[in-house]
Structures are given as C-alpha cells and as structure tokens.
Design a protein around this motif. Structure first.
Motif, PDB file in Angstrom:
ATOM      1  N   ARG B 129       0.821  -1.217   0.000  1.00 50.47           N
ATOM      2  CA  ARG B 129       0.000   0.000   0.000  1.00 50.47           C
ATOM      3  C   ARG B 129       0.855   1.268   0.000  1.00 50.47           C
ATOM      4  N   TYR B 130       2.104   1.144  -0.448  1.00 50.42           N
ATOM      5  CA  TYR B 130       3.007   2.299  -0.452  1.00 50.42           C
ATOM      6  C   TYR B 130       3.460   2.691  -1.858  1.00 50.42           C
ATOM      7  N   ASN B 131       3.523   3.985  -2.091  1.00 51.94           N
ATOM      8  CA  ASN B 131       4.186   4.523  -3.286  1.00 51.94           C
ATOM      9  C   ASN B 131       5.652   4.731  -2.936  1.00 51.94           C
ATOM     10  N   GLN B 132       6.532   4.258  -3.785  1.00 48.81           N
ATOM     11  CA  GLN B 132       7.962   4.459  -3.570  1.00 48.81           C
ATOM     12  C   GLN B 132       8.548   5.163  -4.782  1.00 48.81           C
ATOM     13  N   LEU B 133       9.075   6.365  -4.544  1.00 48.74           N
ATOM     14  CA  LEU B 133       9.644   7.143  -5.646  1.00 48.74           C
ATOM     15  C   LEU B 133      11.125   7.383  -5.369  1.00 48.74           C
ATOM     16  N   TRP B 134      11.950   7.053  -6.341  1.00 49.19           N
ATOM     17  CA  TRP B 134      13.385   7.318  -6.229  1.00 49.19           C
ATOM     18  C   TRP B 134      13.752   8.504  -7.102  1.00 49.19           C
ATOM     19  N   LEU B 135      14.490   9.455  -6.527  1.00 51.34           N
ATOM     20  CA  LEU B 135      15.047  10.583  -7.277  1.00 51.34           C
ATOM     21  C   LEU B 135      16.561  10.474  -7.174  1.00 51.34           C
ATOM     22  N   LYS B 136      17.241  10.466  -8.313  1.00 49.49           N
ATOM     23  CA  LYS B 136      18.702  10.314  -8.275  1.00 49.49           C
ATOM     24  C   LYS B 136      19.385  11.385  -9.113  1.00 49.49           C
ATOM     25  N   LYS B 137      20.510  11.881  -8.582  1.00 51.75           N
ATOM     26  CA  LYS B 137      21.257  12.898  -9.316  1.00 51.75           C
ATOM     27  C   LYS B 137      22.729  12.873  -8.926  1.00 51.75           C
ATOM     28  N   LYS B 138      23.578  12.959  -9.940  1.00 53.65           N
ATOM     29  CA  LYS B 138      25.019  13.077  -9.717  1.00 53.65           C
ATOM     30  C   LYS B 138      25.431  14.523  -9.942  1.00 53.65           C
ATOM     31  N   THR B 139      26.473  14.947  -9.249  1.00 57.09           N
ATOM     32  CA  THR B 139      26.976  16.304  -9.468  1.00 57.09           C
ATOM     33  C   THR B 139      27.633  16.375 -10.851  1.00 57.09           C
ATOM     34  N   ALA B 140      27.737  17.596 -11.375  1.00 60.92           N
ATOM     35  CA  ALA B 140      28.292  17.781 -12.717  1.00 60.92           C
ATOM     36  C   ALA B 140      29.763  17.375 -12.755  1.00 60.92           C
ATOM     37  N   THR B 141      30.491  17.702 -11.674  1.00 61.60           N
ATOM     38  CA  THR B 141      31.914  17.338 -11.617  1.00 61.60           C
ATOM     39  C   THR B 141      32.074  16.132 -10.709  1.00 61.60           C
ATOM     40  N   GLN B 142      32.817  15.156 -11.161  1.00 61.39           N
ATOM     41  CA  GLN B 142      33.038  13.943 -10.379  1.00 61.39           C
ATOM     42  C   GLN B 142      33.903  14.249  -9.156  1.00 61.39           C
ATOM     43  N   ALA B 143      33.550  13.682  -8.030  1.00 61.72           N
ATOM     44  CA  ALA B 143      34.379  13.848  -6.828  1.00 61.72           C
ATOM     45  C   ALA B 143      35.690  13.095  -7.021  1.00 61.72           C
ATOM     46  N   LYS B 144      36.744  13.634  -6.404  1.00 63.66           N
ATOM     47  CA  LYS B 144      38.062  12.997  -6.568  1.00 63.66           C
ATOM     48  C   LYS B 144      38.121  11.669  -5.812  1.00 63.66           C
TER      49      LYS B 144
END
Lengths: 111, 144
Positions: B129-144
C-alpha cells in the motif's frame, strides 16, 4: 514584497525564495497591484534564488490577467539557475525576460 | 556508492512540514562539495513531489506519514520518498504542452515535468500500500 513607482511603471521586487509557502502571499500582493489598475509592471528577480512550480503558476496567472487588461509585464535580473526553470517550463517563450532594469524600462516605455 | 551516508526523516502530510525537509536537505548539503545549482535542483524536486503527495494523494482527511531516505556522497544523492496515499505513478502523468500560448496554457501541472528535467533519474514502484519514488542525481563534476 516591495512595490515602487518608476515613472508610470510599477517595479515589484521579488523575494529570495518563491516556494509553496511564499507563493500565496506573492499572489495576493501581485493581484493587488494588478487589481489597482497597473498597466505596466516590471518584476525584479535579482534577489530570487529559488522558484518552484508554485511560484511559476503565480506569474502565469498574473500574465493572463495583464493580457486581459491590455497591460504589459516584464521580468528582469534573473539568475541563471532561476532562468533555467523558466526555460524548462516553456515560460521563457510566454514572458518577456530581459537582463537589466534599463532594458525592462525600454520595453515598457513603448507600450 | 563509496563513502555513502544515509539519513532519514519522517513528516506528516501537511504543506507546513515541507520546510523541515528543506532544512534537512540543507543540513545534508552543508558538508558536501555540492554547488548551489545541485542543491537547488534537489530541494526543488523534493518540494514538488511532497506538494503533490500532500495535496492529491489522500482520499481521507486523516493524518499520514511520509518517509524520506537520503543516500549520498560527495558526488551524488539518491532520495527515496515513501507515502501510503493512493497509487499514483507520477511518470505516467501526461506531460504539459509547452507550446501553448498564454491564454490556453493551464495554470499548474508543471511540478513533475520540472522534477524529471532536473533529476538524472526518477523511478516509481508501488509496493503493497506504499508509493515508492526514487530521485537520483550526480553532481556535474566527479568527486576525486
């Protein structure tokens, strides 16, 4: 929200955040300006760092009303991050958006 | 995801509670190498999704809990938003017609479109009975 007269133009300074909370207050304030018979409005976005769809709908409502009143509204001083949200939403084609206050005045003087 | 941290927050289904989530995200962002635009996109997406849930997900007037879980590192964030409202897949909502003129353009219906534009991926699943929403985002510059 601060409203000042610049000649026959109402200059309205937008808040830092236009989110689901502040949108209602902004809408009431803008409708008061428009309802007061303003024919020329320029909205200063230079303090605005955040706008959500709740804010966008306020501006669309205002633009509809201004067009019905045969008035004109120009937005200026937008940060790139805010402009991006207008672009994504297709609002950049609906609104007149310029960089500087002088350009906003130039657009409105001819109206 | 290496060096990943996890934080959670629970809110009630009231618009006034969204501010708590915004503050929670600001807190998470404070120690990360995220630029202002990245933080803006994350806060904006969460505001849009939570506003839709609070306004439209519930058929009763009762109190409900909305659960958020953030998995994050210096170069990305993955947010899970869970609610027990009626089953709504936001990815199946009709996209707005961006070519309409001022008069024809409906006021509203832009929230999910903005979220899909600013996040890298948005995925939905109905679980029980649950809605599960995933939001994903990477930064523009990769971390070192």
């Amino acid at each position: 929200m601060q409203v000042t007269m610049v000649g026959d133009i109402r200059k309205v300074v937008m808040p830092n955040r236009i989110d689901v909370y502040s949108a209602k207050e902004l809408e009431l304030a803008m409708f008061k300006v428009i309802g007061g018979g303003a024919q020329k409005i320029m909205c200063d976005f230079s303090n605005t760092e955040y706008i959500s769809s709740a804010g966008l709908r306020v501006f669309l409502s205002c633009l509809k009303q201004m067009q019905r009143n045969k008035g004109a509204m120009v937005l200026y001083g937008m940060k790139d991050t805010v402009r991006e949200i207008f672009d994504i939403s297709g609002f950049s084609q609906l609104f007149t958006i310029v960089r500087e206050i002088d350009q906003a005045k130039d657009v409105l003087v001819g109206k | 995801m290496s060096n990943c941290s996890r934080e959670t927050i629970k809110i009630r289904n009231e618009l006034a509670q969204i501010e708590r989530v915004t503050a929670w995200l600001s807190q998470i962002a404070r120690c990360r190498e995220w630029d202002d635009q990245f933080i803006y996109h994350v806060q904006l997406s969460v505001e849009e999704i939570l506003t839709n849930i609070v306004k439209y997900a519930y058929s009763d007037a009762g109190e409900h809990l909305i659960w958020l879980e953030a998995h994050f590192s210096d170069d990305r964030i993955e947010l899970l938003i869970v609610d027990d409202g009626r089953a709504v897949n936001p990815l199946q909502l009709p996209p707005p017609n961006l070519s309409l003129g001022v008069e024809e353009r409906p006021v509203g219906g832009l929230g999910v479109h903005i979220v899909r534009s600013v996040m890298d991926t948005v995925s939905y699943e109905r679980r029980g009975r649950y809605n599960q929403l995933w939001l994903k985002k990477k930064t523009a510059t990769q971390a070192k």
